[in-house]
Write a protein that holds these residues in place. Sequence first.
Motif, short mmCIF file in Angstrom:
data_model
loop_
_atom_site.label_atom_id
_atom_site.label_comp_id
_atom_site.label_asym_id
_atom_site.label_seq_id
_atom_site.Cartn_x
_atom_site.Cartn_y
_atom_site.Cartn_z
N GLN A 191 13.80 -5.52 18.95
CA GLN A 191 13.82 -4.53 20.03
C GLN A 191 13.50 -3.14 19.46
N GLY A 192 12.48 -2.52 20.04
CA GLY A 192 12.15 -1.16 19.64
C GLY A 192 12.65 -0.17 20.68
N THR A 193 12.12 1.03 20.64
CA THR A 193 12.56 2.03 21.60
C THR A 193 12.07 1.65 23.00
N GLY A 194 12.91 1.99 23.99
CA GLY A 194 12.54 1.73 25.38
C GLY A 194 12.50 0.26 25.74
N GLY A 195 13.14 -0.59 24.90
CA GLY A 195 13.19 -2.01 25.23
C GLY A 195 11.90 -2.75 24.96
N THR A 196 11.02 -2.15 24.16
CA THR A 196 9.79 -2.89 23.80
C THR A 196 10.12 -3.88 22.69
N PHE A 197 9.32 -4.93 22.61
CA PHE A 197 9.55 -5.94 21.58
C PHE A 197 8.32 -6.13 20.71
N THR A 198 8.55 -6.27 19.41
CA THR A 198 7.47 -6.74 18.53
C THR A 198 8.00 -7.99 17.85
N ASN A 199 7.15 -9.00 17.75
CA ASN A 199 7.68 -10.24 17.20
C ASN A 199 7.06 -10.60 15.86
N SER A 200 7.88 -11.30 15.06
CA SER A 200 7.46 -11.77 13.74
C SER A 200 7.85 -13.23 13.61
N ASP A 201 7.01 -13.99 12.93
CA ASP A 201 7.30 -15.40 12.65
C ASP A 201 7.70 -15.57 11.19
N PHE A 202 8.74 -16.34 10.98
CA PHE A 202 9.18 -16.64 9.61
C PHE A 202 9.13 -18.15 9.41
N PRO A 203 8.23 -18.62 8.57
CA PRO A 203 8.17 -20.07 8.33
C PRO A 203 9.43 -20.54 7.60
N ILE A 204 9.92 -21.70 7.96
CA ILE A 204 11.12 -22.26 7.32
C ILE A 204 10.73 -23.60 6.75
N ALA A 205 10.89 -23.74 5.45
CA ALA A 205 10.48 -24.99 4.79
C ALA A 205 11.49 -26.10 5.06
N ASN A 206 11.04 -27.33 4.90
CA ASN A 206 11.85 -28.55 4.98
C ASN A 206 12.36 -28.81 6.40
N THR A 207 13.02 -29.94 6.54
CA THR A 207 13.46 -30.35 7.88
C THR A 207 14.82 -29.74 8.20
#
Lengths: 682, 366
Positions: free
Chosen positions: A201-217
């Motif tokens: 969550q940034g200012t004014g309720g804006t969103f920027t998204n990031s993906d984080f890969p997670i290894a293994n099951t």
Amino acid sequence: MKKITFILTLCLFSSWSFAQDTCASSLPITAGLHVVAAVNGTDIPSPICADNGVIAGTNGRGEWYSYTPTQNYTVTITTNITQNNPLRDTRFHVYTGTCGNLTCYAGDDDSGANYSSVDSFNVIAGTTYIIAFDNRWSSTGFTFQLTEGPFVPTTPQRITYTTQNIPTVNSSYNLCVVDMNGDRKDDIAGVSANNLRIHYQGTGGTFTNSDFPIANTSNMPSWSLAAGDYNKDGYNDLILGGQQAVTFWKSNSTGTAYTNESFSQYVFCQRTNFVDLNNDGNLDAFSCHDVDPNVYFMNNGSGVLTFYQSGVTPGATTMGIHTEGGNYGSIFVDYDNDGDQDLFIAKCRGGAGTAKFNEMHRNNGNGTFTDVSVAANLYDPIQTWSSAWADYDNDGDLDIVVGASSTADGNHKYMRNNGNSTFTDITSGSGWDTNTSTSIEHVAHDFDNDGFVDVLGGGNKIMFNLGNGTFAPANYSGIAVGGIGDLNDDGFLDFLNGSTVRYAVPNTNNWVKVSLQGIASNSYGIGARVEIYGVFGKQIREIHSGDGFKYMSSLNAHFGIGAATAITQIIIRWPSGTVDTINNPAINTRVNVVEGSTLAVGTFANSEFSVYPNPAKNVLNIKSNDSITMKNASVYDLNGKLILSSSIVNDSINVDALSTGSYILILKDSNEKEYTQKFLKE
Amino acid sequence: MKKYYALALLFTALTTIIISCSKSDDEQYIEVSPVRVDLTQVPYAKLSDYNFFDGPMKNQKPALDVLIYEPASALFTDYAHKKRFVWMPKGTKATYDGDGKTLILPVGSAIIKNFYYDNVQNVTPVGSTRIIETRIMIRKTTGWIFAEYVWNAAQTEAYLDMAGSNTTVEWKDENNIVRVVDNYRIPSEQQCITCHKFNELPIPIGIKPQNLNHNYTYTSGSKNQLAKWIEVGYLDNNLPSTITSTVDYNDTSKSLDLRVRSYLDINCAHCHQTNSHCDYRPMRFAFSETTNLANMGVCVDTQDMADFPPALGKIVNPNNINRSMLHYRLNTDNESFRMPLLGRTEIHTEGVALIEQWINSLSPCP
């Protein structure tokens, strides 16, 4: 002849199928009956303003109309009329705004008989309203009617909501609303196989998204998810409660990568929680087990967890040892106001056995628990998957709404905390006795910021706490428990339901949010008690990781104060025992409190040790009791940032390099116990 | 040296045969079941310790007094094939307790169920049968216990493992299409009891008279299974003249109603009947209770709508599968929504089709 009929038909059909097939080509209508030949327009109505969500796949279609009243009316749009025989399964949406930028105004799916649609709403002269039908259930044609009635002003609701779809919130599990980057604003953490997607969550309720890969099951959080910073690096980690076992997703020290720690032991997870069970300042974790005694994970202080099962693992403490399980909704609460976290388990199980009886386990203050269910008057067979704890009567202790998921063994119960570790059933006349909506989810928040904690359970309604011992329902189409937090930072609580955010529209009530930054305690102050005082008296909140059944909600304490214009004092009682006090804080804002930052210089938080000189110049000397050997010292600034860490040599540490100002000192003894003290550097 | 050794062995073997033959000539020779179920020792560490099978175990050939059986309708477990057997100590027999109630088996009995796939692609040699697990229930004096055996890759032995595990199976089905179950679940002990219980006490599910009252093709010929049990001395000969019985849900010659009721009984009733795991929900799926449509959820409100769209407000909505919770729960592999809760990870397409056909045949709600 035949050819002419064909051409005529074609013309007619064409005009029907093209005139109102898109928003841009909406057919202007007035009051009266209107025939929809078929729902086949290519422009699919969006956003969805009625129940039952978007149309899956590529077969969605729409029919579009526009309506501009000449004066103010209360209008009704209905397909529940005799012209439709049989009645059709219709759905419509009513918008304001312009094509491509539509805002939901009204709409309905199933309010009429046989799944026909009916909605009444107020319109203003000269405003254009777009009306769109879709084929969520059927593309068959039907007739609808628009009637104009005298304008009836609506009674204002305590709080209203607008919905917004965020298409990128599309993980397999969108359960979690919590701060993930340390700025104490609520973010959205979405879990998929091998991927963590965070919307910051940034200012004014804006969103920027990031993906984080997670290894293994990893085990997927098909039953629940909770967040807490168990490796104490300032970034929240996750516990994923799966159907067969537990997985943790642990941040690295900069919150830029996450690793999977999966446990192999069979656990049919239900509610999961983070909690500091032994009060060593490091979060441990807990999971309800559906069909066996409960399990927990003890933190060795370095973010390494060890599996325990109550009643099974040698030396394990007892936090629900029924051999048949039946454990669904765990919540750690300080029910007896003694400063530690006790455990309530909402339980559910068929048959004539005892696995369905709810359990209350008192924290003995030494990492062990005692079953006090019967003594507390909470040993009850109600089939409940979660129960909502809060100080509903603002008398300084936590009461409970035991929320039924089935009425087979009794309906909801509202139990008042008597202040002496016992509870009294005050359901009768409270509004809970007449509430027939059941749910596996029951959560407690002040949704309208009036200063009294409300409950969201089943039936698409908030049970508003009227502040007089009674609750009154208010219906909101489609409202349901999800991750709850302040997703646009306006002081009013919002919901995440799938990829839809339900934003509260602020009313005139005042509020304060309190975010916590633990030093000796865990980083987000899970288990802390937050109190506010003012003309309204006293309100309390606790920081819970894991309430309700499945979802994870904000770790900020959120208070409404109604029409009050001031808060005289905020008190934070940290799990470590440190008490911070803020006098006359600003309201309608978030107050961030670093553990120990309000301690007066020279006020000893404990009797175990003292430091001198204070203010210090080059060297800070530590004088401790004979029984204690101080090993390590850490120095934090008042923003909670670690400035200095060193071992203690000759009962002193060198503070020469510190800038002038106030600091928090954490001392660790040879038993890893931590102590807090504030000091000045000159 | 080697040769002599072999010769010596041959000689010994011949002698043994001759001796045993002459012995049976002399007196009435009674072959004794090799099965060993010592209640003080079970569950054994290895499946072979019981001697349930003749010859190589993987051939699944029952030993003497180990009787194969098959219920009319089977629980769906990710398309695994199953062979089921029952064994009772000499001179003991089961007693009838009701058409729809589990037969009361004598102390010392064992029921055995092998789970396997044919034409498996992710084993050596490709295309062979893979037996995954053998689930055993043993009747002790204190009640039933569970014993779970997991087969080795060589298919020569299965080992006791009560902790549960997962395995991936890739096989070609009857239509030669490759199918995969990524997470076939071998249950833990707690998972066994979740389904196999009545008022929290362990109990078998399949061996009810209603499920056994049909012909099975034994090596000796086709015979009604209950009659066979009586014939071999495994069941008291005091059954009622008619037994209300389930049918094979795959048998399209039977009525749709009977097929659906049979399907729901074997797949759902262990949790959804009075005094079982989930009896707080309104469904009652036991075959004896589904003569009443309301017990099957027809026109009955869904009790708890958390996490479900309002469209699923009825458990079964006549002629409307999209608004029927029962259909939704069967037609998903999402583990928090799917039913049955345990025992499958895949959608049972044929079962869902049967339920669809049935829902579409129902008359509207009043």
